[in-house]
Design a protein around this motif. Structure first.
Motif, PDB file in Angstrom:
ATOM      1  N   GLN A  63       0.828  -1.216   0.000  1.00 57.46           N
ATOM      2  CA  GLN A  63       0.000   0.000   0.000  1.00 57.46           C
ATOM      3  C   GLN A  63       0.859   1.261   0.000  1.00 57.46           C
ATOM      4  O   GLN A  63       0.545   2.241  -0.679  1.00 57.46           O
ATOM      5  CB  GLN A  63      -0.933  -0.003   1.216  1.00 57.46           C
ATOM      6  CG  GLN A  63      -1.860  -1.201   1.297  1.00 57.46           C
ATOM      7  CD  GLN A  63      -2.733  -1.366   0.075  1.00 57.46           C
ATOM      8  OE1 GLN A  63      -3.295  -0.393  -0.440  1.00 57.46           O
ATOM      9  NE2 GLN A  63      -2.845  -2.591  -0.411  1.00 57.46           N
ATOM     10  N   LEU A  64       1.960   1.235   0.754  1.00 56.69           N
ATOM     11  CA  LEU A  64       2.852   2.395   0.788  1.00 56.69           C
ATOM     12  C   LEU A  64       3.513   2.614  -0.572  1.00 56.69           C
ATOM     13  O   LEU A  64       3.753   3.761  -0.990  1.00 56.69           O
ATOM     14  CB  LEU A  64       3.921   2.202   1.866  1.00 56.69           C
ATOM     15  CG  LEU A  64       3.436   2.249   3.317  1.00 56.69           C
ATOM     16  CD1 LEU A  64       4.573   1.891   4.269  1.00 56.69           C
ATOM     17  CD2 LEU A  64       2.892   3.635   3.666  1.00 56.69           C
ATOM     18  N   ALA A  65       3.814   1.519  -1.276  1.00 65.76           N
ATOM     19  CA  ALA A  65       4.452   1.641  -2.584  1.00 65.76           C
ATOM     20  C   ALA A  65       3.536   2.351  -3.579  1.00 65.76           C
ATOM     21  O   ALA A  65       4.017   3.052  -4.478  1.00 65.76           O
ATOM     22  CB  ALA A  65       4.834   0.260  -3.106  1.00 65.76           C
ATOM     23  N   LYS A  66       2.228   2.189  -3.414  1.00 66.23           N
ATOM     24  CA  LYS A  66       1.281   2.824  -4.334  1.00 66.23           C
ATOM     25  C   LYS A  66       1.319   4.345  -4.238  1.00 66.23           C
ATOM     26  O   LYS A  66       0.999   5.037  -5.200  1.00 66.23           O
ATOM     27  CB  LYS A  66      -0.141   2.322  -4.048  1.00 66.23           C
ATOM     28  CG  LYS A  66      -0.341   0.847  -4.349  1.00 66.23           C
ATOM     29  CD  LYS A  66      -1.754   0.412  -3.982  1.00 66.23           C
ATOM     30  CE  LYS A  66      -1.951  -1.084  -4.233  1.00 66.23           C
ATOM     31  NZ  LYS A  66      -3.326  -1.537  -3.837  1.00 66.23           N
ATOM     32  N   VAL A  67       1.695   4.852  -3.064  1.00 60.96           N
ATOM     33  CA  VAL A  67       1.772   6.311  -2.880  1.00 60.96           C
ATOM     34  C   VAL A  67       3.234   6.768  -2.773  1.00 60.96           C
ATOM     35  O   VAL A  67       3.507   7.858  -2.287  1.00 60.96           O
ATOM     36  CB  VAL A  67       0.972   6.749  -1.638  1.00 60.96           C
ATOM     37  CG1 VAL A  67      -0.518   6.595  -1.888  1.00 60.96           C
ATOM     38  CG2 VAL A  67       1.380   5.954  -0.398  1.00 60.96           C
ATOM     39  N   ARG A  68       4.140   5.884  -3.202  1.00 59.05           N
ATOM     40  CA  ARG A  68       5.574   6.200  -3.275  1.00 59.05           C
ATOM     41  C   ARG A  68       6.150   6.613  -1.923  1.00 59.05           C
ATOM     42  O   ARG A  68       6.883   7.594  -1.795  1.00 59.05           O
ATOM     43  CB  ARG A  68       5.813   7.308  -4.312  1.00 59.05           C
ATOM     44  CG  ARG A  68       5.406   6.898  -5.731  1.00 59.05           C
ATOM     45  CD  ARG A  68       5.688   7.992  -6.735  1.00 59.05           C
ATOM     46  NE  ARG A  68       5.312   7.566  -8.084  1.00 59.05           N
ATOM     47  CZ  ARG A  68       5.450   8.318  -9.176  1.00 59.05           C
ATOM     48  NH1 ARG A  68       5.965   9.538  -9.072  1.00 59.05           N
ATOM     49  NH2 ARG A  68       5.083   7.855 -10.349  1.00 59.05           N
ATOM     50  N   LYS A  69       5.780   5.839  -0.914  1.00 62.25           N
ATOM     51  CA  LYS A  69       6.344   6.027   0.414  1.00 62.25           C
ATOM     52  C   LYS A  69       7.308   4.881   0.700  1.00 62.25           C
ATOM     53  O   LYS A  69       7.123   3.767   0.220  1.00 62.25           O
ATOM     54  CB  LYS A  69       5.241   6.048   1.474  1.00 62.25           C
ATOM     55  CG  LYS A  69       4.242   7.189   1.316  1.00 62.25           C
ATOM     56  CD  LYS A  69       4.887   8.533   1.577  1.00 62.25           C
ATOM     57  CE  LYS A  69       3.841   9.645   1.508  1.00 62.25           C
ATOM     58  NZ  LYS A  69       4.450  10.971   1.746  1.00 62.25           N
ATOM     59  N   LEU A 121       0.234   5.499   5.688  1.00 61.22           N
ATOM     60  CA  LEU A 121      -0.571   4.384   5.192  1.00 61.22           C
ATOM     61  C   LEU A 121      -2.028   4.810   5.015  1.00 61.22           C
ATOM     62  O   LEU A 121      -2.642   4.539   3.969  1.00 61.22           O
ATOM     63  CB  LEU A 121      -0.482   3.212   6.174  1.00 61.22           C
ATOM     64  CG  LEU A 121      -1.413   2.020   5.910  1.00 61.22           C
ATOM     65  CD1 LEU A 121      -1.065   1.348   4.588  1.00 61.22           C
ATOM     66  CD2 LEU A 121      -1.342   1.017   7.056  1.00 61.22           C
ATOM     67  N   LEU A 122      -2.589   5.496   6.008  1.00 57.82           N
ATOM     68  CA  LEU A 122      -3.988   5.929   5.936  1.00 57.82           C
ATOM     69  C   LEU A 122      -4.182   6.997   4.869  1.00 57.82           C
ATOM     70  O   LEU A 122      -5.246   7.078   4.253  1.00 57.82           O
ATOM     71  CB  LEU A 122      -4.437   6.454   7.301  1.00 57.82           C
ATOM     72  CG  LEU A 122      -4.497   5.410   8.420  1.00 57.82           C
ATOM     73  CD1 LEU A 122      -4.910   6.056   9.729  1.00 57.82           C
ATOM     74  CD2 LEU A 122      -5.457   4.294   8.060  1.00 57.82           C
ATOM     75  N   GLU A 123      -3.166   7.804   4.640  1.00 56.52           N
ATOM     76  CA  GLU A 123      -3.248   8.811   3.577  1.00 56.52           C
ATOM     77  C   GLU A 123      -3.417   8.135   2.222  1.00 56.52           C
ATOM     78  O   GLU A 123      -4.197   8.581   1.375  1.00 56.52           O
ATOM     79  CB  GLU A 123      -1.997   9.688   3.589  1.00 56.52           C
ATOM     80  CG  GLU A 123      -2.079  10.897   2.671  1.00 56.52           C
ATOM     81  CD  GLU A 123      -0.905  11.831   2.874  1.00 56.52           C
ATOM     82  OE1 GLU A 123       0.070  11.727   2.105  1.00 56.52           O
ATOM     83  OE2 GLU A 123      -0.955  12.642   3.806  1.00 56.52           O
ATOM     84  N   GLY A 124      -2.678   7.037   2.020  1.00 62.37           N
ATOM     85  CA  GLY A 124      -2.813   6.304   0.767  1.00 62.37           C
ATOM     86  C   GLY A 124      -4.143   5.579   0.658  1.00 62.37           C
ATOM     87  O   GLY A 124      -4.755   5.547  -0.411  1.00 62.37           O
ATOM     88  N   LEU A 125      -4.630   5.007   1.750  1.00 62.23           N
ATOM     89  CA  LEU A 125      -5.880   4.251   1.715  1.00 62.23           C
ATOM     90  C   LEU A 125      -7.097   5.149   1.544  1.00 62.23           C
ATOM     91  O   LEU A 125      -8.043   4.801   0.841  1.00 62.23           O
ATOM     92  CB  LEU A 125      -6.018   3.420   2.996  1.00 62.23           C
ATOM     93  CG  LEU A 125      -5.019   2.274   3.170  1.00 62.23           C
ATOM     94  CD1 LEU A 125      -5.144   1.665   4.562  1.00 62.23           C
ATOM     95  CD2 LEU A 125      -5.232   1.200   2.100  1.00 62.23           C
ATOM     96  N   THR A 126      -7.093   6.302   2.194  1.00 61.17           N
ATOM     97  CA  THR A 126      -8.246   7.206   2.102  1.00 61.17           C
ATOM     98  C   THR A 126      -8.200   8.068   0.855  1.00 61.17           C
ATOM     99  O   THR A 126      -9.234   8.571   0.403  1.00 61.17           O
ATOM    100  CB  THR A 126      -8.308   8.132   3.334  1.00 61.17           C
ATOM    101  OG1 THR A 126      -7.086   8.909   3.414  1.00 61.17           O
ATOM    102  CG2 THR A 126      -8.464   7.316   4.609  1.00 61.17           C
ATOM    103  N   GLY A 127      -7.001   8.252   0.287  1.00 64.23           N
ATOM    104  CA  GLY A 127      -6.879   9.094  -0.890  1.00 64.23           C
ATOM    105  C   GLY A 127      -6.936  10.571  -0.588  1.00 64.23           C
ATOM    106  O   GLY A 127      -7.114  11.385  -1.487  1.00 64.23           O
TER     107      GLY A 127
END
Length: 513
Positions: free
Chosen positions: A17-23, A42-48
Motif C-alpha cells: 500500500q505504501l508503494a502505491k503512494v511512493r512512500k 498508510l492511511l493517507e494512501g488508503l483514504t486518498g
C-alpha cells in the motif's frame, strides 16, 4: 509462531500500500509504527486524502499525538477498533499492533472490495461470501474441498484451482496434480498470480504448508484474487456454506480453552464499553492497570449536541476519566496517563477549531457562528483545569527529583509542549471570537445605516407629498391615492423589505420606530 506469520504477511501488505503512494517501506512493523508517522502515511494512501501534518518530534508525546490522529481518522472511516489505544501502539504492543493492522485490512482490503456483492446479496458476513465464492469456483475440481480459511489451503491445490478456474490458459491442471511437493504447488500458484494477475506475494509457501495456516493471512490473499476475478456469487453457494459443519474432525482448527476464554473476555469488554459510554461513565474493566483506551478517552470529551454545556467540578472530571492527581501521590505513570488524556482532548479541540467554517458576510449566519463559537469557548474553559492539573503534576515530579535524567528531560519537554499548544489554542480561539464580534458589529452597522438612509428618503418623500395639493376634483384625488400606493409599495420592497416591515401608506411613523 502465528504472530510471526501475521507480522510478515501484514508487513508485506502495508508495504504494498505504501508503494502505491511512493512512500518508503517499513522494515519492522512493531518498531516502525510506534511514532505514528508511517501509520498516517498508510492511511493517507488508503483514504486518498492528504492528512494533517505529522509531528516530527522524537518524544513520546509527539508519537502519541500522531497515533491519536491516526485513530481519529480510523474512527471517522468507521473502522472497528476494540480496546486499542494510542499508548498501546507507541509502547509497541505486538498483539494490538497486529489487531490494528488487521482491522485496517479488514476494512479496506476485505469489506471495501466485497461491499457491492454483499449489498446485492443482502449479506453482512464477508467471510461467508468469500467462502461461497471459492467453493462455487472450485466445484469442478474433485481434489479440492474448501471448508475453511486455514487447513483447506495448506496443500496448495485450492489456490491453483481458484486461478485455473478463471484463467485455464495459464497452466495445465494435470501438471499441478502430478506435483508431489506441497511447497512446489504453493510456489506455482503464487508465481502465476504475481506474474499474470499482478497480485503481490503476500504469503510465503513455508508459512502455508503447515497443519493450520494463519486464517487472517489466507483471507487477505484470497480477497486479492477475488478482486481481480469475476465476483458473482449464487445464493445456492451461500446456502451450501451455511449447511457446512462448524468443525470437521481432522480438518478445522479447534478453539482451545485459552482462546475461548480470550474470546469471551473480549466480548465482555466490548459490551462494557458500549454500556459505559451509553451511561456516560468512563472506566476501564481491564484487570491490569493501564492507560485509558482511545475509545474511552474520546467518550470522555465528545458530548452530544443535546447536552447542555456547563463547568465541571473535580468530582465530575473524575467520573469522566480525568484523575485529579492529588499532591504527594503523583507518579510518572499517573502523570503520563493524565497527560495522554488531556492531549487527546487537546487534539480534538484543535481539529474542532480548524473545522469551523470561514466567517460569513451575512448577518444571520455570523450570529449563528458567534453563538457556536461561544459554546466552543465554554468547552475550553471547562477543560482548562485539567490542563493546569497535568502541568502541576509534572512540576511536582520534577520537584521531587526522583526522575532519571532522560525522564526529567522528557517531562520538561512534554510540559513545554502542552503549555505551548494550550496557549496557542486559547489565543487562536479568542482571536476568532474577537473577529466574529467585529464582523457582526460591522454588518449590523451597515444594516442600521441602510435603514437610516431609507428613512431619510422616505421622510423627504412624505414631506413632498404633504406639500402637494390634492384634487381639485374627486377623480384626481382617487388617482393620486392609487399612484401613492403603487409608489410606496415599490419603494418599500426595493429599499426596506429586509430592514423593517412595510407600513401602510396612511400611517404616520418617525425615526423612533
Amino acid at each position: 509462531e502465528r504472530e510471526d506469520v501475521q507480522k510478515k504477511t501484514f508487513t508485506k501488505w502495508v508495504n504494498s500500500q505504501l508503494a502505491k503512494v511512493r512512500k518508503p517501506p517499513v522494515d519492522d512493523l512493531f518498531a516502525d509504527l510506534c511514532d505514528g508517522r508511517r501509520l498516517l502515511e498508510l492511511l493517507e494512501g488508503l483514504t486518498g486524502h492528504e492528512l494533517v501534518r505529522l509531528e516530527r518530534g522524537i518524544t513520546r508525546v509527539h508519537s502519541l499525538n500522531n497515533v491519536n490522529r491516526a485513530l481519529q481518522i480510523l474512527q471517522k472511516n468507521n473502522v472497528e477498533l476494540v480496546n486499542i489505544g494510542a499508548s498501546d501502539i507507541v509502547d509497541g504492543n505486538h498483539k494490538l499492533i497486529l489487531g490494528l493492522i488487521w482491522s485496517i485490512i479488514l476494512h479496506w482490503q476485505v469489506k471495501d472490495v466485497m461491499k457491492d456483492v454483499m449489498a446485492g446479496l443482502q449479506q453482512t458476513n464477508s467471510e461467508k461470501i468469500l467462502l461461497s465464492w471459492v467453493r462455487q469456483n472450485t466445484r469442478q475440481y474433485p481434489q479440492v474441498n474448501v471448508v475453511n480459511f486455514s487447513s483447506s489451503w495448506n496443500d496448495g491445490l485450492a489456490f491453483n484451482a481458484l486461478i485455473h478456474s478463471h484463467r485455464p490458459e495459464l497452466f495445465d491442471w494435470s501438471s499441478v496434480e502430478k506435483q508431489t511437493s506441497t511447497i512446489d504447488r504453493l510456489e506455482h500458484a503464487f508465481n502465476k498470480a504475481e506474474q499474470h494477475l499482478g497480485i503481490e506475494r503476500l504469503l510465503d509457501p513455508e508459512d502455508v504448508a503447515v497443519p493450520h495456516p494463519d486464517k487472517k493471512s489466507i483471507i487477505m490473499y484470497v480477497t486479492s484474487l477475488f478482486q481481480v476475478f469475476p465476483q458473482s456469487v449464487s445464493m445456492e453457494a451461500i446456502q451450501e456454506v451455511e449447511t457446512l459443519p462448524r468443525a470437521s474432525p481432522a480438518g478445522v482448527t479447534r478453539v482451545t480453552t485459552e482462546e475461548h476464554y480470550q474470546i469471551q473476555t473480549q466480548q465482555r469488554f466490548s459490551q462494557q464499553i458500549t454500556v459505559s459510554v451509553a451511561q456516560g461513565r468512563v472506566r476501564s474493566p481491564s484487570p491490569q492497570p493501564r492507560y485509558k483506551s482511545y475509545a474511552y478517552t474520546q467518550a470522555a470529551y465528545v458530548k452530544s449536541p443535546e447536552q447542555k454545556r456547563r463547568r465541571f467540578t473535580d468530582q465530575e472530571d473524575l467520573q469522566r476519566g480525568l484523575s485529579p492527581l492529588p499532591p504527594g501521590s503523583t507518579s510518572l505513570e499517573s502523570y503520563q496517563a493524565a497527560l495522554e488524556e488531556v492531549l487527546t482532548w487537546l487534539l480534538s479541540a484543535e481539529d474542532g477549531l480548524q473545522a469551523q467554517p470561514p466567517i460569513s458576510n451575512h448577518v444571520e449566519e455570523v450570529k449563528e457562528q458567534f453563538h457556536t463559537h461561544e459554546g466552543y469557548m465554554v468547552e475550553l474553559t471547562t477543560h482548562q483545569g485539567s490542563v493546569g492539573r497535568v502541568l502541576r503534576a509534572g512540576a511536582a515530579l520534577l520537584g521531587e527529583g526522583n526522575l532519571s535524567e532522560e525522564e526529567d528531560s522528557e517531562v520538561r519537554e512534554q510540559m513545554n509542549l502542552l503549555n505551548s499548544r494550550w496557549e496557542h489554542l486559547r489565543v487562536a480561539s479568542m482571536e476568532r471570537q474577537s473577529r466574529l464580534h467585529e464582523v457582526l458589529m460591522e454588518l449590523q452597522h451597515q444594516q442600521l445605516q441602510q435603514l437610516t438612509d431609507w428613512l431619510d428618503v422616505t421622510e423627504a418623500r412624505i414631506k413632498r407629498m404633504g406639500a402637494q395639493q390634492l384634487g381639485p376634483d374627486l377623480e384626481d384625488v382617487k388617482y393620486q391615492v392609487e399612484e401613492h400606493k403603487v409608489s410606496w409599495s415599490q419603494r418599500c420592497s426595493s429599499n426596506g423589505a429586509q430592514l423593517i416591515p412595510c407600513v401602510s401608506s396612511n400611517r404616520i411613523f418617525s425615526r423612533k420606530l
